[in-house]
Design a protein around this motif. Structure first.
Motif, PDB file in Angstrom:
ATOM      1  N   PHE A 210       0.917  -1.015   0.122  1.00  0.00           N
ATOM      2  CA  PHE A 210       0.033   0.001   0.015  1.00  0.00           C
ATOM      3  C   PHE A 210       0.837   1.251  -0.227  1.00  0.00           C
ATOM      4  O   PHE A 210       0.466   2.375  -0.700  1.00  0.00           O
ATOM      5  CB  PHE A 210      -1.011  -0.019   1.171  1.00  0.00           C
ATOM      6  N   ILE A 211       1.887   1.108   0.871  1.00  0.00           N
ATOM      7  CA  ILE A 211       2.831   2.097   0.899  1.00  0.00           C
ATOM      8  C   ILE A 211       3.433   2.590  -0.495  1.00  0.00           C
ATOM      9  O   ILE A 211       3.605   3.555  -1.141  1.00  0.00           O
ATOM     10  CB  ILE A 211       3.714   2.234   1.890  1.00  0.00           C
ATOM     11  N   LEU A 212       3.771   1.469  -1.181  1.00  0.00           N
ATOM     12  CA  LEU A 212       4.517   1.594  -2.301  1.00  0.00           C
ATOM     13  C   LEU A 212       3.469   2.130  -3.488  1.00  0.00           C
ATOM     14  O   LEU A 212       3.599   2.852  -4.140  1.00  0.00           O
ATOM     15  CB  LEU A 212       5.084   0.356  -3.186  1.00  0.00           C
ATOM     16  N   SER A 213       2.118   1.922  -3.442  1.00  0.00           N
ATOM     17  CA  SER A 213       0.998   2.401  -4.484  1.00  0.00           C
ATOM     18  C   SER A 213       0.962   3.671  -4.104  1.00  0.00           C
ATOM     19  O   SER A 213       0.657   4.475  -4.973  1.00  0.00           O
ATOM     20  CB  SER A 213      -0.161   1.569  -4.102  1.00  0.00           C
ATOM     21  N   LEU A 214       1.120   4.158  -2.763  1.00  0.00           N
ATOM     22  CA  LEU A 214       0.832   5.548  -2.374  1.00  0.00           C
ATOM     23  C   LEU A 214       2.040   6.536  -3.069  1.00  0.00           C
ATOM     24  O   LEU A 214       1.897   7.451  -3.485  1.00  0.00           O
ATOM     25  CB  LEU A 214       0.867   5.588  -0.854  1.00  0.00           C
ATOM     26  N   ILE A 215       3.042   5.927  -2.958  1.00  0.00           N
ATOM     27  CA  ILE A 215       4.320   6.842  -3.799  1.00  0.00           C
ATOM     28  C   ILE A 215       4.302   6.701  -5.121  1.00  0.00           C
ATOM     29  O   ILE A 215       4.466   7.794  -5.685  1.00  0.00           O
ATOM     30  CB  ILE A 215       5.664   5.784  -3.173  1.00  0.00           C
ATOM     31  N   GLY A 216       3.656   5.798  -5.629  1.00  0.00           N
ATOM     32  CA  GLY A 216       3.380   5.696  -7.104  1.00  0.00           C
ATOM     33  C   GLY A 216       2.482   6.684  -7.665  1.00  0.00           C
ATOM     34  O   GLY A 216       2.348   7.536  -8.527  1.00  0.00           O
ATOM     35  N   VAL A 217       1.211   7.024  -6.548  1.00  0.00           N
ATOM     36  CA  VAL A 217       0.426   7.776  -6.783  1.00  0.00           C
ATOM     37  C   VAL A 217       0.867   9.300  -6.732  1.00  0.00           C
ATOM     38  O   VAL A 217       0.493  10.145  -7.336  1.00  0.00           O
ATOM     39  CB  VAL A 217      -0.931   7.817  -5.903  1.00  0.00           C
ATOM     40  N   ILE A 218       1.622   9.454  -5.874  1.00  0.00           N
ATOM     41  CA  ILE A 218       2.454  10.828  -5.580  1.00  0.00           C
ATOM     42  C   ILE A 218       3.233  11.151  -6.711  1.00  0.00           C
ATOM     43  O   ILE A 218       3.449  12.235  -7.177  1.00  0.00           O
ATOM     44  CB  ILE A 218       3.226  10.816  -4.180  1.00  0.00           C
ATOM     45  N   ILE A 219       3.930  10.119  -7.262  1.00  0.00           N
ATOM     46  CA  ILE A 219       5.041  10.645  -8.497  1.00  0.00           C
ATOM     47  C   ILE A 219       4.167  10.841  -9.651  1.00  0.00           C
ATOM     48  O   ILE A 219       4.239  11.500 -10.352  1.00  0.00           O
ATOM     49  CB  ILE A 219       5.866   9.055  -8.810  1.00  0.00           C
ATOM     50  N   ALA A 220       2.967  10.097  -9.776  1.00  0.00           N
ATOM     51  CA  ALA A 220       2.047  10.340 -11.096  1.00  0.00           C
ATOM     52  C   ALA A 220       1.558  11.795 -10.989  1.00  0.00           C
ATOM     53  O   ALA A 220       1.498  12.517 -11.735  1.00  0.00           O
ATOM     54  CB  ALA A 220       0.902   9.422 -10.915  1.00  0.00           C
ATOM     55  N   ILE A 221       1.028  12.407  -9.785  1.00  0.00           N
ATOM     56  CA  ILE A 221       0.737  13.533  -9.518  1.00  0.00           C
ATOM     57  C   ILE A 221       1.785  14.567  -9.656  1.00  0.00           C
ATOM     58  O   ILE A 221       1.311  15.589 -10.447  1.00  0.00           O
ATOM     59  CB  ILE A 221       0.186  13.783  -8.095  1.00  0.00           C
ATOM     60  N   LEU A 222       2.916  14.250  -9.292  1.00  0.00           N
ATOM     61  CA  LEU A 222       4.019  15.159  -9.502  1.00  0.00           C
ATOM     62  C   LEU A 222       4.401  15.217 -11.159  1.00  0.00           C
ATOM     63  O   LEU A 222       4.839  16.454 -11.678  1.00  0.00           O
ATOM     64  CB  LEU A 222       5.342  14.507  -8.819  1.00  0.00           C
TER      65      LEU A 222
END
Length: 182
Positions: free
Chosen positions: A69-81
């Motif tokens: 879940f933490i990894l997927s959260l990091i992916g979402v943050i990178i996508a938003i960036l």
């Protein structure tokens, strides 16, 4: 790495796709730069949301839920960036493309040298050499300045050459021929 068998039709499809991308890189370079960044951002967002959903499903093991879940959260943050600043993604994918081209070039030259029975192996050798040269050129471009446009132009040139080489290989192959690629 797994080997891939490429047929005459596969080479033709790769060639046509390469020509289309190459032409677009010259016709609309700024749009291609942003398009590549946005495609990567959309892909990363979708994969991250799906992975986060799978991590929280009742079927997943408790021990694996939190790290995934933490990894997927990091992916979402990178996508938003990426959506906020596509230039940031240009820097990242420029480096990755350079690395990929260098590895591809070395692999294709190695295949051309090691498989003496391969038909038209000199074309594979030339293709590998072109990939290696463009990988090195893209790797030393100053980014994210005007050099990022140079990256798009170099990608366009590579795609045009790749497309032409693939179409030539497909035209030289006989029906039923296949080439193993890595």
């Amino acid at each position: 790495m797994t080997a891939e068998i490429i047929t005459r039709g596969g080479f033709l499809a790769r060639g046509i796709f390469g020509l289309i991308i190459g032409i677009l890189c010259f016709a609309v370079p700024v749009a291609m730069q942003d398009l590549i960044a946005y495609i990567i951002g959309i892909f990363l967002l979708i994969i991250s949301v799906l992975t986060g959903g799978m991590a929280m499903s009742p079927e997943s093991k408790i021990a694996h839920r939190i790290p995934v879940f933490i990894l997927s959260l990091i992916g979402v943050i990178i996508a938003i960036l990426i959506f906020i600043s596509p230039v940031w993604m240009v820097v990242v994918y420029t480096i990755l493309i350079a690395i990929w081209l260098i590895i591809t070039g070395i692999a294709e030259v190695g295949l051309a040298i090691s498989f003496s029975e391969m038909p038209h192996r000199f074309l594979l050798w030339i293709s590998g050499l072109i990939a290696l040269v463009f990988g090195l050129l893209i790797g030393v471009v100053p980014i994210p300045t005007a050099g990022s446009m140079l990256v798009i132009v170099l990608i366009g040139i590579y795609c045009l050459l790749f497309g032409i080489m693939s179409i030539i290989i497909s035209l030289l192959m006989k029906k039923g021929d296949a080439i193993i690629s890595i």
